[in-house]
Design a protein around this motif. Sequence first.
Motif, short mmCIF file in Angstrom:
data_model
loop_
_atom_site.label_atom_id
_atom_site.label_comp_id
_atom_site.label_asym_id
_atom_site.label_seq_id
_atom_site.Cartn_x
_atom_site.Cartn_y
_atom_site.Cartn_z
N ALA A 19 0.83 -1.20 0.00
CA ALA A 19 0.00 0.00 0.00
C ALA A 19 0.87 1.25 0.00
N LEU A 20 1.88 1.27 0.83
CA LEU A 20 2.78 2.42 0.87
C LEU A 20 3.52 2.59 -0.45
N LYS A 21 3.97 1.50 -1.02
CA LYS A 21 4.68 1.54 -2.31
C LYS A 21 3.79 2.10 -3.40
N ASP A 22 2.50 1.78 -3.35
CA ASP A 22 1.55 2.24 -4.36
C ASP A 22 0.96 3.61 -4.05
N GLY A 23 1.45 4.28 -3.01
CA GLY A 23 1.09 5.67 -2.77
C GLY A 23 0.13 5.96 -1.64
N ASP A 24 -0.32 4.95 -0.91
CA ASP A 24 -1.17 5.25 0.24
C ASP A 24 -0.30 5.87 1.33
N THR A 25 -0.92 6.41 2.35
CA THR A 25 -0.16 7.11 3.38
C THR A 25 -0.11 6.32 4.68
N GLU A 26 0.94 6.58 5.43
CA GLU A 26 1.09 5.96 6.74
C GLU A 26 -0.08 6.35 7.64
N LYS A 27 -0.53 7.59 7.53
CA LYS A 27 -1.63 8.07 8.37
C LYS A 27 -2.90 7.26 8.11
N ARG A 28 -3.25 7.05 6.85
CA ARG A 28 -4.46 6.28 6.54
C ARG A 28 -4.32 4.83 7.03
N LEU A 29 -3.17 4.25 6.83
CA LEU A 29 -2.98 2.87 7.27
C LEU A 29 -3.00 2.76 8.79
N LEU A 30 -2.47 3.76 9.47
CA LEU A 30 -2.50 3.77 10.93
C LEU A 30 -3.94 3.87 11.44
N LEU A 31 -4.77 4.64 10.74
CA LEU A 31 -6.15 4.85 11.17
C LEU A 31 -7.13 3.85 10.57
N LEU A 32 -6.64 2.91 9.80
CA LEU A 32 -7.53 1.95 9.14
C LEU A 32 -8.37 1.16 10.13
#
Length: 150
Positions: free
Chosen positions: A59-72
């Motif tokens: 997900a990070l490699k494809d451009g998602d953000t750490e913030k969104r993944l942290l709050l998922l």
Amino acid sequence: MSQRINGYAVAPEAYKAKAALEDYFKTTAIEPSLMHLIKVRVSQINHCAYCLHMHREEALKDGDTEKRLLLLDAWRESGLFTPRERAALAWAESVTLISTTEAPDADYEAMRFEFNEKDAVDLTFLIAQINGWNRIAVPLRQVHPQDRAR
């Protein structure tokens, strides 16, 4: 934690057959960023460290953000997710926890508002697929790569 069985080494053809479905998902209309969110969220629910590690990195490699993944894990309380993502995440949770949720009509209807019939089926297959991978990795104790030495 140590691995119980190296499933791929013991039954590579089974893994290859399951992996073939991953190629199908690349042909669907479901955007890769949403696929990553689904895979991470379902893996959170199923406590699959191996899959969490892999799909977070993708997900990070494809451009998602750490913030969104942290709050998922708290997506319902966050404004960082689109209506389409929210509908897919609710459906993913309902399908993953089907023994208790029974995939309620409200979650289905919200998902169908955002996804046409074909995409709804593809999304449901994607959710089933990551649940299947989790149900292989967790009981066999598939160990995720270590980011740093302990």
